[in-house]
Design a protein around this motif. Structure first.
Motif, PDB file in Angstrom:
ATOM      1  N   ASN A  64      11.754  21.030   7.770  1.00 26.91           N
ATOM      2  CA  ASN A  64      12.452  21.444   6.545  1.00 26.91           C
ATOM      3  C   ASN A  64      12.483  20.313   5.520  1.00 26.91           C
ATOM      4  OD1 ASN A  64      12.963  23.945   7.665  1.00 26.91           O
ATOM      5  ND2 ASN A  64      15.014  23.401   8.388  1.00 26.91           N
ATOM      6  N   ALA A  65      12.736  19.089   6.010  1.00 26.96           N
ATOM      7  CA  ALA A  65      12.755  17.934   5.104  1.00 26.96           C
ATOM      8  C   ALA A  65      11.376  17.702   4.499  1.00 26.96           C
ATOM      9  CB  ALA A  65      13.219  16.687   5.850  1.00 26.96           C
ATOM     10  N   LEU A  66      10.321  17.877   5.308  1.00 22.59           N
ATOM     11  CA  LEU A  66       8.961  17.679   4.821  1.00 22.59           C
ATOM     12  C   LEU A  66       8.608  18.690   3.736  1.00 22.59           C
ATOM     13  CD1 LEU A  66       6.230  16.260   5.028  1.00 22.59           C
ATOM     14  CD2 LEU A  66       5.639  17.799   6.905  1.00 22.59           C
ATOM     15  N   LEU A  67       8.957  19.958   3.933  1.00 29.77           N
ATOM     16  CA  LEU A  67       8.685  20.993   2.921  1.00 29.77           C
ATOM     17  C   LEU A  67       9.435  20.698   1.627  1.00 29.77           C
ATOM     18  CD1 LEU A  67       8.847  24.155   5.218  1.00 29.77           C
ATOM     19  CD2 LEU A  67       6.803  23.054   4.269  1.00 29.77           C
ATOM     20  N   LYS A  68      10.667  20.241   1.756  1.00 25.62           N
ATOM     21  CA  LYS A  68      11.464  19.895   0.566  1.00 25.62           C
ATOM     22  C   LYS A  68      10.840  18.720  -0.174  1.00 25.62           C
ATOM     23  CE  LYS A  68      16.013  18.099  -0.747  1.00 25.62           C
ATOM     24  NZ  LYS A  68      17.284  17.536  -0.240  1.00 25.62           N
ATOM     25  N   LEU A  69      10.390  17.704   0.569  1.00 20.61           N
ATOM     26  CA  LEU A  69       9.795  16.523  -0.053  1.00 20.61           C
ATOM     27  C   LEU A  69       8.485  16.868  -0.758  1.00 20.61           C
ATOM     28  CD1 LEU A  69      10.346  13.780   2.686  1.00 20.61           C
ATOM     29  CD2 LEU A  69      11.681  14.181   0.628  1.00 20.61           C
ATOM     30  N   GLN A  70       7.698  17.751  -0.173  1.00 22.61           N
ATOM     31  CA  GLN A  70       6.430  18.147  -0.797  1.00 22.61           C
ATOM     32  C   GLN A  70       6.674  18.851  -2.129  1.00 22.61           C
ATOM     33  OE1 GLN A  70       4.649  20.435   2.367  1.00 22.61           O
ATOM     34  NE2 GLN A  70       3.628  18.646   3.272  1.00 22.61           N
ATOM     35  N   THR A  71       7.755  19.611  -2.186  1.00 21.27           N
ATOM     36  CA  THR A  71       8.109  20.281  -3.449  1.00 21.27           C
ATOM     37  C   THR A  71       8.562  19.271  -4.485  1.00 21.27           C
ATOM     38  OG1 THR A  71       8.793  22.250  -2.221  1.00 21.27           O
ATOM     39  CG2 THR A  71       9.563  22.053  -4.500  1.00 21.27           C
ATOM     40  N   GLU A  72       9.403  18.316  -4.069  1.00 17.82           N
ATOM     41  CA  GLU A  72       9.938  17.318  -5.003  1.00 17.82           C
ATOM     42  C   GLU A  72       8.855  16.343  -5.461  1.00 17.82           C
ATOM     43  OE1 GLU A  72      13.053  15.451  -2.850  1.00 17.82           O
ATOM     44  OE2 GLU A  72      14.530  17.027  -3.252  1.00 17.82           O
ATOM     45  N   GLU A 101       4.992   7.321  -0.777  1.00 12.58           N
ATOM     46  CA  GLU A 101       4.856   7.406   0.673  1.00 12.58           C
ATOM     47  C   GLU A 101       6.012   6.692   1.377  1.00 12.58           C
ATOM     48  OE1 GLU A 101       0.998   5.860   1.489  1.00 12.58           O
ATOM     49  OE2 GLU A 101      -0.032   7.712   0.898  1.00 12.58           O
ATOM     50  N   LEU A 102       6.499   5.617   0.785  1.00  9.81           N
ATOM     51  CA  LEU A 102       7.645   4.908   1.352  1.00  9.81           C
ATOM     52  C   LEU A 102       8.894   5.780   1.270  1.00  9.81           C
ATOM     53  CD1 LEU A 102       8.822   2.343   2.572  1.00  9.81           C
ATOM     54  CD2 LEU A 102       9.112   1.437   0.268  1.00  9.81           C
ATOM     55  N   VAL A 103       9.063   6.472   0.139  1.00 14.60           N
ATOM     56  CA  VAL A 103      10.202   7.397  -0.009  1.00 14.60           C
ATOM     57  C   VAL A 103      10.132   8.465   1.074  1.00 14.60           C
ATOM     58  CG1 VAL A 103      11.249   9.151  -1.473  1.00 14.60           C
ATOM     59  CG2 VAL A 103      10.472   6.999  -2.483  1.00 14.60           C
ATOM     60  N   GLU A 104       8.945   9.049   1.252  1.00 18.96           N
ATOM     61  CA  GLU A 104       8.773  10.083   2.279  1.00 18.96           C
ATOM     62  C   GLU A 104       9.125   9.552   3.661  1.00 18.96           C
ATOM     63  OE1 GLU A 104       5.509  13.452   1.191  1.00 18.96           O
ATOM     64  OE2 GLU A 104       4.726  11.546   1.912  1.00 18.96           O
ATOM     65  N   MET A 105       8.656   8.358   3.978  1.00 16.72           N
ATOM     66  CA  MET A 105       8.893   7.790   5.296  1.00 16.72           C
ATOM     67  C   MET A 105      10.385   7.629   5.572  1.00 16.72           C
ATOM     68  SD  MET A 105       7.586   4.122   6.781  1.00 16.72           S
ATOM     69  CE  MET A 105       8.899   3.230   5.926  1.00 16.72           C
ATOM     70  N   SER A 140      15.708  13.123  -7.946  1.00 14.71           N
ATOM     71  CA  SER A 140      15.264  12.746  -6.603  1.00 14.71           C
ATOM     72  C   SER A 140      14.694  11.338  -6.646  1.00 14.71           C
ATOM     73  CB  SER A 140      14.195  13.715  -6.090  1.00 14.71           C
ATOM     74  OG  SER A 140      12.985  13.536  -6.805  1.00 14.71           O
ATOM     75  N   CYS A 141      14.414  10.788  -5.455  1.00 13.22           N
ATOM     76  CA  CYS A 141      13.836   9.441  -5.399  1.00 13.22           C
ATOM     77  C   CYS A 141      12.435   9.408  -6.004  1.00 13.22           C
ATOM     78  CB  CYS A 141      13.779   8.961  -3.947  1.00 13.22           C
ATOM     79  SG  CYS A 141      15.395   8.658  -3.208  1.00 13.22           S
ATOM     80  N   PHE A 142      11.735  10.548  -5.994  1.00 11.52           N
ATOM     81  CA  PHE A 142      10.397  10.615  -6.576  1.00 11.52           C
ATOM     82  C   PHE A 142      10.456  10.576  -8.099  1.00 11.52           C
ATOM     83  CE2 PHE A 142       9.937  12.898  -2.489  1.00 11.52           C
ATOM     84  CZ  PHE A 142       8.990  12.077  -1.899  1.00 11.52           C
ATOM     85  N   ALA A 143      11.477  11.233  -8.665  1.00 12.58           N
ATOM     86  CA  ALA A 143      11.570  11.345 -10.120  1.00 12.58           C
ATOM     87  C   ALA A 143      12.207  10.121 -10.765  1.00 12.58           C
ATOM     88  CB  ALA A 143      12.372  12.594 -10.486  1.00 12.58           C
ATOM     89  N   ALA A 144      12.925   9.313  -9.978  1.00 15.52           N
ATOM     90  CA  ALA A 144      13.683   8.192 -10.542  1.00 15.52           C
ATOM     91  C   ALA A 144      12.777   7.042 -10.963  1.00 15.52           C
ATOM     92  CB  ALA A 144      14.702   7.701  -9.525  1.00 15.52           C
ATOM     93  N   LYS A 145      13.107   6.433 -12.083  1.00 17.44           N
ATOM     94  CA  LYS A 145      12.413   5.237 -12.560  1.00 17.44           C
ATOM     95  C   LYS A 145      13.237   3.978 -12.293  1.00 17.44           C
ATOM     96  CE  LYS A 145       9.005   7.627 -14.250  1.00 17.44           C
ATOM     97  NZ  LYS A 145       7.687   7.608 -13.575  1.00 17.44           N
ATOM     98  N   THR A 146      14.536   4.161 -12.177  1.00 14.33           N
ATOM     99  CA  THR A 146      15.429   3.032 -11.881  1.00 14.33           C
ATOM    100  C   THR A 146      16.437   3.451 -10.819  1.00 14.33           C
ATOM    101  OG1 THR A 146      16.931   3.648 -13.676  1.00 14.33           O
ATOM    102  CG2 THR A 146      15.247   1.978 -14.164  1.00 14.33           C
ATOM    103  N   PHE A 147      17.004   2.443 -10.155  1.00 14.86           N
ATOM    104  CA  PHE A 147      18.000   2.666  -9.111  1.00 14.86           C
ATOM    105  C   PHE A 147      19.148   1.683  -9.330  1.00 14.86           C
ATOM    106  CE2 PHE A 147      13.803   3.649  -7.556  1.00 14.86           C
ATOM    107  CZ  PHE A 147      13.953   4.866  -6.902  1.00 14.86           C
ATOM    108  N   MET A 148      20.279   1.968  -8.695  1.00 15.68           N
ATOM    109  CA  MET A 148      21.419   1.054  -8.708  1.00 15.68           C
ATOM    110  C   MET A 148      21.868   0.839  -7.269  1.00 15.68           C
ATOM    111  SD  MET A 148      23.759   2.590 -11.817  1.00 15.68           S
ATOM    112  CE  MET A 148      23.037   3.285 -13.302  1.00 15.68           C
TER     113      MET A 148
END
Length: 527
Positions: free
Chosen positions: A363-371, A381-385, A430-438
């Motif tokens: 389920n997590a993999l399907l969600k990540l592929q969509t995001e 790939e690091l985010v996915e891992m 999501s972590c894929f869409a983010a350009k910055t983090f805090m």
């Protein structure tokens, strides 16, 4: 006598009293003794039980301290002196007196393993041929080799210590590295002889088993002085020092004074306000003031106060320097090196094998592929891992990541929904869409501009060690997996988890850490 010879004598002394200690724990004891100023075996008599509690269990510490008078005038001195006729005539009585507590090895051969002749000539011909041709022996041949070597060892010493088996395994691997060394895809694992040490030690224990007396259980009303429980404060202290090599430095550097520490602290605060500061200068200042930083952290200064007093501690350059002094590991370099070596294989395992066995991973993999969409790259790939690891261990990503609007500023984050433990605030859907983090700690944003996911992970993980924070139960397995697999911090014992539930809670998940680690990274079967 050279320093290395002194350390060897101290190591041998520790091994005689506590033969079952692992090499890593013995090394920690040696480092502790060295830090306390013990430069000769005579200095051991000044060591107290409290000095050893950060690295040994209370009973072990008491045994070592109690045996100190015997260690100071121990057998190595006798071994190099010629016995007089008088002493020879009374040898039966004296041998009984000077024998080791376990009656395992003669005191006149304390370093027998150094001169032990490995019985290569007694090995089966087929095995010898494989060794000489630099081929890997089969599992059956390797077990036969271990049985023969241990049999010869125990003719000399009935109770070989781990130190003895390590010395012998080291020499065996040095002679036939292509055949016996621990390797994965041509990369040497650790020192290369750990698995052979384990096999030798296990065989020794199996052979000894019939002669080992059964351990009697203590009665509930046993002597309180012998079974004192470690105070809660002391337990927390040991837990805080888990994986550290310099948790609480005892003295300022020789070139530093209290006044110079204050001056450098103020200099760093001024540099932090500048836009273009010199990274090398900051690194050096953090290293020079490490003693004072640790003093403030151990005293329990709040995160808010630390942000004001030591603002660079929450940046990549400052935390990296502090973490390296604390653990001996450069977090960013170690993490990236291990991701390059193991990341692709682990991700492939999670996607192709684990997703088919565990519904939550699928389920997590399907969600990540969509995001993720069509974007690709190392960061994705690091985010996915990381997210699939959370799914594998059944741990909620909300405890590690908190998503906010992409344009949000640090002061606009609603902190009531952010966990108090170190948390990565994701500026995006999501972590894929983010350009910055805090990064937030204790529900306070301590770093409002982190530009890469890799830096965010390293800062989040480093915060647990730098600021004496225990792993939350909800993230225990994921964090310990990252610690051991990607940050290369592998203590032999202990844990950094704040609370340990029953066997059907924490321990089962902890074994899952090692299960997935073994499935992905153990040596492949070689023909």
């Amino acid at each position: 006598m050279t320093e290395s010879q002194v350390l060897k004598k101290i190591s041998d002394a520790i091994a005689r009293v506590l033969p079952d200690l692992s090499d890593q724990v013995v090394k920690s004891v040696e480092d502790t003794l060295k830090a306390l100023g013990a430069t000769t075996t005579d200095d051991l008599k000044y060591i107290t039980e409290g000095d050893l509690l950060p690295v040994l269990k209370p009973i072990q510490a008491r045994r070592l301290v109690t045996s100190t008078p015997n260690l100071v005038c121990s057998s190595p001195v006798v071994a190099h002196s010629s016995p007089s006729p008088a002493s020879a005539s009374s040898s039966p009585q004296s041998s009984t007196t000077t024998s080791s507590p376990s009656g395992s090895c003669t005191p006149f051969m304390p370093n027998w393993a150094d001169s032990f002749e490995i019985p290569w000539q007694k090995l089966p011909e087929e095995l010898v041929q494989n060794l000489e041709r630099q081929k890997r022996p089969s599992a059956r041949q390797r077990r036969e080799m271990v049985r023969i070597v241990v049999s010869e060892m125990m003719k000399i010493c009935k109770n070989p210590t781990k130190h003895n088996t390590t010395e012998i395994a080291k020499r065996m691997v040095a002679k036939y590295p292509k055949s016996l060394q621990d390797v994965i895809d041509s990369d040497v694992i650790g020192l290369g002889y750990h698995s052979l040490v384990k096999q030798l030690k296990s065989r020794v224990e199996n052979v000894k088993r019939p002669d080992t007396p059964r351990i009697r259980k203590r009665k509930a009303a046993s002597d309180d002085n012998d079974t004192d429980e470690i105070p809660a404060e002391q337990k927390a202290s040991v837990q805080d020092t888990y994986g550290c090599v310099s948790w609480e430095p005892k003295h300022l550097p020789l070139s530093e004074t209290v006044e110079s520490q204050v001056e450098k602290k103020e200099e760093m605060r001024k540099l932090f306000k500048e836009i273009n500061y010199n990274i090398d200068v900051v690194k050096e200042l953090v290293k020079c003031t490490y003693f004072t930083q640790r003093k403030d952290i151990i005293k329990g200064a709040s995160i808010q106060k630390l942000c004001q007093e030591w603002p660079f501690l929450f940046t990549e350059v400052g935390m990296t320097a502090h973490f390296q002094e604390l653990t001996g590991v450069n977090p960013m370099e170690t993490f990236l090196t291990n991701v390059d070596k193991k990341g692709a294989r682990l991700l492939n395992f999670l996607k192709c094998v684990d997703a088919q066995k565990h519904k939550q991973v699928l389920n997590a993999l399907l969600k990540l592929q969509t995001e993720r969409g069509r974007s690709s790259g190392c960061s994705e790939e690091l985010v996915e891992m990381v997210l699939l690891l959370l799914a594998h261990f059944g741990e909620k990503e909300e405890r590690l990541f908190h998503c906010i609007e992409m344009t949000s500023l640090p002061g606009e984050v609603q902190m009531e929904n952010v966990p108090p433990t170190p948390c990565i605030i994701v500026c995006g859907s999501s972590c894929f869409a983010a350009k910055t983090f805090m990064l937030s700690i204790d529900q306070k944003v301590v770093n409002g501009c982190i530009t890469t996911f890799t830096s965010a992970i390293c800062l989040m993980f480093g915060s647990y060690y730098c600021f004496n924070i225990h792993y939350p139960v909800e993230l225990r397995s994921t964090l310990e997996f990252l610690q051991r697999c990607f940050f290369s911090i592998n203590p032999e014992r202990g844990t950094k988890v704040e609370y340990i539930p029953t066997m059907f809670g924490y321990d089962v998940k902890r074994y899952a850490v090692f299960y997935i680690h073994c499935r992905c990274f153990v040596v492949k079967t070689q023909s």
